[in-house]
Design an enzyme around this catalytic site. Structure first.
Site, PDB file in Angstrom:
ATOM      1  N   ASP A  39       0.682  -0.634   5.168  1.00  0.00           N
ATOM      2  CA  ASP A  39       0.052   0.606   5.476  1.00  0.00           C
ATOM      3  C   ASP A  39      -1.439   0.469   4.818  1.00  0.00           C
ATOM      4  OD1 ASP A  39      -0.572   3.217   6.434  1.00  0.00           O
ATOM      5  OD2 ASP A  39       0.683   4.118   4.907  1.00  0.00           O
ATOM      6  N   CYS A  69      -5.223   2.386  10.019  1.00  0.00           N
ATOM      7  CA  CYS A  69      -5.708   3.699  10.498  1.00  0.00           C
ATOM      8  C   CYS A  69      -7.212   3.627  10.589  1.00  0.00           C
ATOM      9  CB  CYS A  69      -5.600   4.646   8.901  1.00  0.00           C
ATOM     10  SG  CYS A  69      -6.008   4.017   7.678  1.00  0.00           S
ATOM     11  N   ASN A 112      -3.454  -5.973  -6.382  1.00  0.00           N
ATOM     12  CA  ASN A 112      -3.967  -5.880  -5.043  1.00  0.00           C
ATOM     13  C   ASN A 112      -3.090  -6.553  -3.919  1.00  0.00           C
ATOM     14  OD1 ASN A 112      -5.709  -6.711  -2.946  1.00  0.00           O
ATOM     15  ND2 ASN A 112      -7.288  -6.987  -4.076  1.00  0.00           N
ATOM     16  N   PHE A 168       0.967  -1.216   0.154  1.00  0.00           N
ATOM     17  CA  PHE A 168      -0.062  -0.148   0.037  1.00  0.00           C
ATOM     18  C   PHE A 168       0.947   1.234   0.036  1.00  0.00           C
ATOM     19  CE2 PHE A 168      -2.094  -3.429   2.516  1.00  0.00           C
ATOM     20  CZ  PHE A 168      -3.166  -3.638   1.820  1.00  0.00           C
ATOM     21  N   ASP A 182       1.182  -1.207  -5.032  1.00  0.00           N
ATOM     22  CA  ASP A 182      -0.347  -0.286  -4.871  1.00  0.00           C
ATOM     23  C   ASP A 182      -1.125  -0.727  -5.769  1.00  0.00           C
ATOM     24  OD1 ASP A 182      -0.616   2.626  -3.054  1.00  0.00           O
ATOM     25  OD2 ASP A 182      -1.759   2.297  -4.990  1.00  0.00           O
TER      26      ASP A 182
END
Ligand code: SAH
Length: 402
Positions: A306, A346, A285, A234, A256
């Protein structure tokens, strides 16, 4: 100017909400509203009162949101006017240099909404430009004042809006973006964060143009990267990978899902003079690519995970937690003995202890032993007001994997 209660509509709240206000929590939910004056419009300043009529706070009314009122101030004498926003903006800006950023940088968060006393307002600075998100009816009502006051900050050439986010719908607001004040920013603004130079794509990029919250964590991970073969999952523009490369990583593979973002990541590497460095960009993916790497028995010394927010509401909790476990388990399988996993979530709804448990479960299922060596957190210019723990969203763990 002192506040005048006479013409301000009243919102009477429950004893539970009164207790929450006593702890300085800035939100009043719709269920806590006992009654209110008629004719209150979105964004109007209201006075919160007890059923006995005692004044509690000034706030902004959001008739469409479950969060019905967001508190501006709990000082009765404080008027909610231009001077109020000038003070809050100036205070937030003045605090930034005291937040001890680990690296000098030209990209910072200047206003972090509730945690800087301006509920619903995000302001990021890229060089001489500010990029704002107006997320609630309250700041929407005061947008002209806020923009004018932001324009007073030293060195600002232009202010751009990126309120093109879904959460505005919860407030009954449409998405909006474009120039608000001054000079239009260039398509890409070059910023520096320590030694790394980055492009902020203010008009079209994610968030306000870059992810600023990982800046200090990227420096932490880079210190562990010397000689490592690294996998940055990511990766976005390669904030982790590029910094690691600058700190002596042997090779970096970025993954990514977006080929456009990886194009910009390639250009970002050039901007940093890394054109000949062994850096790989894989548009894929992460869930699938990690499985493929496992099947091909690829291995790494350092892996960063991340991902975007997997849990945006309680309804997504189970699926999101499974997602976190899946990628952490796969990453642990790809790490060499003594390798390092830097793993993040997150999702504000996934608490730090829950995230730690998910990663611990992943280690068990991967058959690896994992030692937590450092907890990580959102960057210091994204402070968490202790009366508003909801904004403590980014959590990370650095683990040594045997
Ligand atoms: N690590 C970055 C920020 C990552 S943001 C930094 O430090 O700046 C999350 C990124 O994940 C976005 O760039 C998005 O394009 C990408 N992404 C989202 N879902 C993905 C998936 N399933 N596989 C790969 N990339 C994904």
């Amino acid at each position: 100017m002192a506040a005048n209660r006479v013409n301000v509509p009243r919102v009477v709240v429950s004893p539970k909400a009164e207790k929450s206000l006593a702890r300085r929590h800035p939100w009043i939910f719709s269920g806590a509203v006992r009654r209110h004056d008629s004719g209150i419009a979105a964004g109007d300043t209201v006075q919160l009162c007890t059923p006995q009529g005692r004044w509690l706070a000034w706030g902004a009314y959001s008739p469409r949101s479950q969060i019905r009122v967001r508190v501006w101030s709990q000082k009765e004498e404080e008027a909610i006017d231009t001077a109020f926003f000038r003070r809050r903006i100036a205070t937030a800006a003045a605090l930034r240099p005291r937040m001890h950023l680990t690296t000098p940088c030209t990209a910072t968060r200047v206003i972090n909404a509730e945690s800087d006393g301006v509920p619903g307002l995000i302001v990021d600075r890229y060089g001489d430009f500010l990029v704002c998100q107006f997320l609630t009816a309250g700041v929407e009502r005061w947008r002209e004042t806020i923009v004018e006051e932001l324009g007073r900050l030293p060195g600002i050439k232009g202010i751009y809006e990126r309120s093109d986010v879904d959460v505005r719908a919860k407030e009954g607001l449409v998405k909006q973006s474009g120039l608000l004040w001054g000079q239009a920013p260039p398509d890409r603004i070059e910023v520096s964060m320590g030694r790394v130079r980055m492009w902020a794509d203010v008009a079209g990029g994610h968030k306000t143009g870059l992810y600023l919250d990982q800046r200090e964590n990227q420096a932490v991970v880079a210190r562990l990267a010397s000689g490592a073969e690294m996998l940055d999952c990511f990766s976005h523009l390669g904030g982790f990978g590029l910094r690691a490369m600058q700190s002596g990583a042997k090779a970096v593979t970025h993954i990514d899902a977006s080929p456009d973002i990886l194009d910009l990541a390639r250009q970002t590497a050039l901007l940093n003079g890394l054109e000949t460095a062994p850096i790989e960009y894989v548009a894929a993916n992460v869930f699938e690519k990690l499985r493929e790497f496992r099947d091909r028995q690829r291995s790494f010394d350092l892996i960063v995970l991340d991902p975007p927010k997997f849990v945006a509401s309680m309804g997504q909790m189970n699926r999101g937690c499974r997602g976190y476990k899946d990628i952490n388990l796969l990453a642990m399988k790809l790490l060499r003995q003594g390798g390092i996993l830097a793993t993040f979530s997150c999702s504000g709804l996934v608490t730090a202890p829950l995230f730690q448990k998910i990663v611990a479960d992943a280690a068990v299922d991967a058959g690896r032993s994992a030692r937590l060596i450092q907890h990580l957190h959102q960057a210091a210019d994204h402070p968490v007001a202790l009366n508003f723990p909801e904004c403590d969203y980014l959590k990370g763990m650095v683990c040594l994997i045997e």
